[in-house]
Design a protein around this motif. Structure first.
Motif, PDB file in Angstrom:
ATOM      1  N   GLY A 138       0.814  -1.214   0.000  1.00 14.44           N
ATOM      2  CA  GLY A 138       0.000   0.000   0.000  1.00 14.44           C
ATOM      3  C   GLY A 138       0.843   1.258   0.000  1.00 14.44           C
ATOM      4  O   GLY A 138       0.535   2.231  -0.702  1.00 14.44           O
ATOM      5  N   THR A 139       1.926   1.254   0.763  1.00 13.04           N
ATOM      6  CA  THR A 139       2.817   2.424   0.793  1.00 13.04           C
ATOM      7  C   THR A 139       3.497   2.632  -0.548  1.00 13.04           C
ATOM      8  O   THR A 139       3.591   3.766  -1.039  1.00 13.04           O
ATOM      9  CB  THR A 139       3.879   2.242   1.896  1.00 13.04           C
ATOM     10  OG1 THR A 139       3.237   2.011   3.144  1.00 13.04           O
ATOM     11  CG2 THR A 139       4.760   3.474   2.005  1.00 13.04           C
ATOM     12  N   SER A 143       1.065   4.004  -3.095  1.00 11.45           N
ATOM     13  CA  SER A 143       0.751   5.410  -2.820  1.00 11.45           C
ATOM     14  C   SER A 143       1.924   6.322  -3.155  1.00 11.45           C
ATOM     15  O   SER A 143       1.720   7.451  -3.620  1.00 11.45           O
ATOM     16  CB  SER A 143       0.372   5.571  -1.351  1.00 11.45           C
ATOM     17  OG  SER A 143      -0.728   4.746  -1.026  1.00 11.45           O
ATOM     18  N   THR A 149       1.864   9.372  -5.668  1.00 10.95           N
ATOM     19  CA  THR A 149       2.308  10.699  -5.235  1.00 10.95           C
ATOM     20  C   THR A 149       3.326  11.277  -6.210  1.00 10.95           C
ATOM     21  O   THR A 149       3.277  12.469  -6.546  1.00 10.95           O
ATOM     22  CB  THR A 149       2.915  10.616  -3.820  1.00 10.95           C
ATOM     23  OG1 THR A 149       1.943  10.112  -2.910  1.00 10.95           O
ATOM     24  CG2 THR A 149       3.388  11.982  -3.356  1.00 10.95           C
ATOM     25  N   LEU A 191       2.652   8.289   5.134  1.00  8.98           N
ATOM     26  CA  LEU A 191       2.080   7.126   4.444  1.00  8.98           C
ATOM     27  C   LEU A 191       2.321   5.851   5.251  1.00  8.98           C
ATOM     28  O   LEU A 191       1.423   4.993   5.355  1.00  8.98           O
ATOM     29  CB  LEU A 191       2.693   6.987   3.043  1.00  8.98           C
ATOM     30  CG  LEU A 191       2.189   7.954   1.982  1.00  8.98           C
ATOM     31  CD1 LEU A 191       2.975   7.771   0.688  1.00  8.98           C
ATOM     32  CD2 LEU A 191       0.705   7.737   1.720  1.00  8.98           C
ATOM     33  N   ASP A 192       3.512   5.700   5.814  1.00 12.92           N
ATOM     34  CA  ASP A 192       3.789   4.530   6.660  1.00 12.92           C
ATOM     35  C   ASP A 192       2.777   4.433   7.790  1.00 12.92           C
ATOM     36  O   ASP A 192       2.269   3.356   8.099  1.00 12.92           O
ATOM     37  CB  ASP A 192       5.203   4.621   7.237  1.00 12.92           C
ATOM     38  CG  ASP A 192       6.262   4.304   6.198  1.00 12.92           C
ATOM     39  OD1 ASP A 192       5.886   3.869   5.092  1.00 12.92           O
ATOM     40  OD2 ASP A 192       7.455   4.498   6.471  1.00 12.92           O
ATOM     41  N   THR A 244      -0.797   3.404   6.302  1.00 15.57           N
ATOM     42  CA  THR A 244      -0.901   2.045   5.761  1.00 15.57           C
ATOM     43  C   THR A 244      -0.761   0.987   6.855  1.00 15.57           C
ATOM     44  O   THR A 244      -1.495  -0.013   6.848  1.00 15.57           O
ATOM     45  CB  THR A 244       0.170   1.817   4.682  1.00 15.57           C
ATOM     46  OG1 THR A 244       1.465   2.114   5.225  1.00 15.57           O
ATOM     47  CG2 THR A 244      -0.084   2.707   3.477  1.00 15.57           C
ATOM     48  N   GLY A 265      -2.043  11.685  -2.158  1.00 17.21           N
ATOM     49  CA  GLY A 265      -1.415  10.379  -2.003  1.00 17.21           C
ATOM     50  C   GLY A 265      -1.819   9.703  -0.709  1.00 17.21           C
ATOM     51  O   GLY A 265      -2.010   8.480  -0.657  1.00 17.21           O
ATOM     52  N   LEU A 266      -1.985  10.494   0.344  1.00  8.71           N
ATOM     53  CA  LEU A 266      -2.407   9.943   1.630  1.00  8.71           C
ATOM     54  C   LEU A 266      -3.837   9.409   1.558  1.00  8.71           C
ATOM     55  O   LEU A 266      -4.137   8.335   2.104  1.00  8.71           O
ATOM     56  CB  LEU A 266      -2.299  11.041   2.690  1.00  8.71           C
ATOM     57  CG  LEU A 266      -2.487  10.646   4.139  1.00  8.71           C
ATOM     58  CD1 LEU A 266      -1.386   9.700   4.572  1.00  8.71           C
ATOM     59  CD2 LEU A 266      -2.511  11.881   5.021  1.00  8.71           C
ATOM     60  N   ALA A 281      -4.010   6.108  -0.158  1.00  7.64           N
ATOM     61  CA  ALA A 281      -3.432   4.990   0.589  1.00  7.64           C
ATOM     62  C   ALA A 281      -4.481   4.239   1.383  1.00  7.64           C
ATOM     63  O   ALA A 281      -4.329   3.032   1.632  1.00  7.64           O
ATOM     64  CB  ALA A 281      -2.336   5.503   1.524  1.00  7.64           C
ATOM     65  N   THR A 308      -4.719   0.256   0.654  1.00  6.15           N
ATOM     66  CA  THR A 308      -4.219  -0.649   1.695  1.00  6.15           C
ATOM     67  C   THR A 308      -5.356  -1.442   2.328  1.00  6.15           C
ATOM     68  O   THR A 308      -5.212  -2.642   2.608  1.00  6.15           O
ATOM     69  CB  THR A 308      -3.489   0.151   2.779  1.00  6.15           C
ATOM     70  OG1 THR A 308      -2.507   0.989   2.164  1.00  6.15           O
ATOM     71  CG2 THR A 308      -2.820  -0.766   3.772  1.00  6.15           C
TER      72      THR A 308
END
Length: 453
Positions: free
Chosen positions: A227-228, A231, A235, A284-285, A288, A373-374, A377, A381
Motif C-alpha cells: 500500500g505504501t 501510494s 504521489t 504514508l507509513d 498504511t 497520495g495519503l 493509501a 491498503t
C-alpha cells in the motif's frame, strides 16, 4: 515486560503467503539493484580551502564598551538596533592555539550569538590575504553538541521506556532512515543523478527496511508495504503532473537559489519532487500500517465479517485518521515555512498574486499532492488487507457422514458475542444479561463499563 497491544494475527494460508512472497521479493530485489546502479561513486569533493578553520573555545571574560558614533546604526533603519561593542576573551581548546587566551570583538549583527563568561563557543581564525602572518579571531556561534546529545538520549530513552522492544526497533529504523538519506539519497543527488529517481529508490529502501524491521516480516506488514509503495508511485505521478501544470521551476526559495549558485548541475524541479516524496513517506507509513492492522484486528475479533464488511468498517477508521492527518500535513508545512508566511503579511501585492507566486505555489502543490497520495493509501491498503485477511478463510462444507467442526474459531463464544455487539453486527438478544450486582442490590461499582473491544 508490559503487555503488547499487537496480538499475533491468525496464520495466513500458505497460498496467500506465496502470492505475497512472489509480489514483494521481486520489488525488494528491483529496489536493491536500482540502488546499486544509482549508488554515488563519483561525488564531487567540496573545496574547503576557502573556509576558515573552526576551533572550540570557552569564554572567560566579556568586556562591553560604548560604540563610537561612527559605528552606531542610524535611527530609522529597517531592523536596525544599537550595535554591541567590546571584546571577548576566549580560551581555545584545540588546534595550534590550544590552551591560549585570545581576544575577539563582541559578536554583532543579525543572528549574532549573545555570549557570556563560561559559554562554550566556536572560534574562527581569519588570516589577512596580504599579510599571512597577521590574523584575527572571531566568535562564530555557540557549541551545541552537549545539549543535543542530552536531548537525543532523552528522546531515545522515552521511546524505549514506552515502546519496549518495539520502541528499540523503531529507533533502529530511524537510524536506518538517516543512514540511507545520508549515504545514498543526498550523495546521489549531489553526484548528478535524477533527484526524482534517487528519491523514489531511496524512499523504497527506507520503507522496506523500516517497516519490516519495526513490525516484523508478516503478511500484515507486506500489505502495508504494498500500500505504501503504490501510494508513493501515485504521489510521484501527481507531483510531476502538478509541477508541470503550474510551471514550477524549483527556484521558489532562497535555499534553492543558493544551491543553484554552488551546484548549477542539480535539477531543482526534480529536487522539489524528491522532497514531496520523501516528506510523504513518513505519513504514508503511519496510515498504511494502521489500516492493515485495523483490518486484521477486525477479522480476528469477528471472523464472521465478510470481505466487504471488513473493508467498510476499516475504511470508516481510515476516514477518521485521514481527517486529522491532513491537518497534520498542512500544519507541518506551515510550521516549516513560518518565515515565508510572515513575509507575506509585509507584501503589498494582491492576495491572488501572492498565492500564484512560485514560492507560495510550490508549498500549495506540496501539501495538496501529499494529501492526495495519503487519501489514496486508505482504500488501496484497506482493500489489499481485506483480500489477504479473508483469503482461504472459509471452511469447505463437510461430506456426508462427516461431523461438522465443533470449533470454527479460536475465539471463545462469550467474548465473540460481546465483540459482535460492540461492532454493531451482533445478535439482538431481547433479554440481555443484567450487570452483576452487589449484595445490596446495586450495580457493582468496579464493573468495567467500556465496550468489549
Amino acid at each position: 515486560m508490559g503487555a503488547d497491544h499487537s496480538r499475533p494475527a491468525p496464520s495466513t494460508p500458505p497460498g496467500v503467503r506465496r502470492i505475497l512472497l512472489v509480489t514483494v521479493v521481486p520489488l525488494v530485489l528491483a529496489t536493491v539493484v536500482a540502488a546499486l546502479v544509482l549508488w554515488p561513486r563519483d561525488v564531487p569533493e567540496t573545496e574547503g580551502s576557502g573556509d576558515p578553520a573552526r576551533y572550540h573555545g570557552t569564554v572567560t571574560r566579556v568586556v562591553s564598551e560604548a560604540c563610537s558614533p561612527v559605528s552606531e546604526t542610524p535611527e530609522g533603519t529597517p531592523g536596525g538596533r544599537p550595535q554591541r561593542c567590546g571584546t571577548v576573551t576566549v580560551r581555545v581548546q584545540d588546534g595550534p592555539a590550544a590552551g591560549q587566551q585570545v581576544e575577539a570583538p563582541v559578536p554583532d549583527g543579525p543572528g549574532a550569538p549573545v555570549v557570556e563568561a563560561g559559554d562554550e563557543v566556536i572560534m574562527v581564525q581569519l588570516t589577512d590575504p596580504t599579510d599571512p602572518s597577521s590574523s584575527s579571531w572571531n566568535v562564530a556561534e555557540h557549541q551545541r553538541g552537549q545539549p543535543l546529545v542530552w536531548l537525543a538520549l532523552i528522546f531515545a530513552g522515552a521511546i524505549v521506556a514506552f515502546g519496549r522492544w518495539r520502541g528499540l526497533a523503531a529507533l533502529a529504523g530511524l537510524a536506518a532512515s538517516f543512514g540511507i538519506l545520508l549515504t545514498f539519497v543526498l550523495p546521489g543527488i549531489g553526484a548528478g543523478h535524477s533527484p526524482l529517481l534517487v528519491a523514489v529508490v531511496g524512499a523504497a529502501l527506507i520503507m522496506f527496511v523500516v517497516l519490516y524491521l519495526t513490525h516484523g516480516v508478516t503478511a500484515q506488514t507486506s500489505v502495508a508495504v504494498l500500500g505504501t509503495l503504490g501510494s508513493l508511485v501515485l504521489t510521484g505521478v501527481l507531483g510531476a503532473a502538478a509541477t508541470a501544470a503550474t510551471h514550477l521551476t524549483g527556484f521558489g526559495s532562497e535555499d534553492a537559489l543558493t544551491l543553484s549558485m554552488f551546484r548549477g548541475d542539480v535539477d531543482l524541479r526534480g529536487l522539489l519532487l524528491a522532497g514531496i516524496i520523501i516528506g510523504s513517506l513518513g505519513v504514508l507509513d503511519d496510515v498504511t500500517v494502521t489500516q492493515a492492522a485495523t483490518v486484521t484486528e477486525l477479522a480476528h475479533a469477528n471472523p464472521g465479517l465478510s470481505r466487504l464488511q471488513l473493508y467498510r468498517a476499516a475504511t470508516r477508521v481510515g476516514r477518521a485518521h485521514i481527517a486529522s492527518t491532513v491537518n497534520t500535513i498542512v500544519l507541518a508545512y506551515a510550521g516549516a515555512s513560518l518565515p515565508l508566511l510572515l513575509l507575506l503579511t509585509a507584501d503589498s501585492r494582491p492576495v491572488g498574486q501572492l498565492l500564484t507566486s512560485e514560492f507560495l505555489a510550490q508549498e500549495i502543490v506540496r501539501s495538496a499532492v501529499a494529501t492526495l497520495g495519503l487519501i489514496a493509501a486508505v482504500p488501496l491498503t484497506t482493500g489489499l488487507a481485506a483480500i489477504v485477511t479473508t483469503a482461504g478463510r472459509s471452511v469447505a462444507a463437510p461430506a456426508d457422514g462427516e461431523a461438522k467442526p465443533t470449533h470454527p474459531t479460536t475465539r471463545p463464544a462469550p467474548d465473540r458475542s460481546d465483540v459482535l455487539e460492540a461492532l454493531g453486527a451482533g445478535r439482538h438478544d431481547p433479554s440481555p444479561i443484567p450487570p452483576p450486582a452487589t449484595p445490596g442490590g446495586r450495580p457493582d461499582p468496579d464493573r468495567r463499563t467500556e465496550s468489549a473491544w
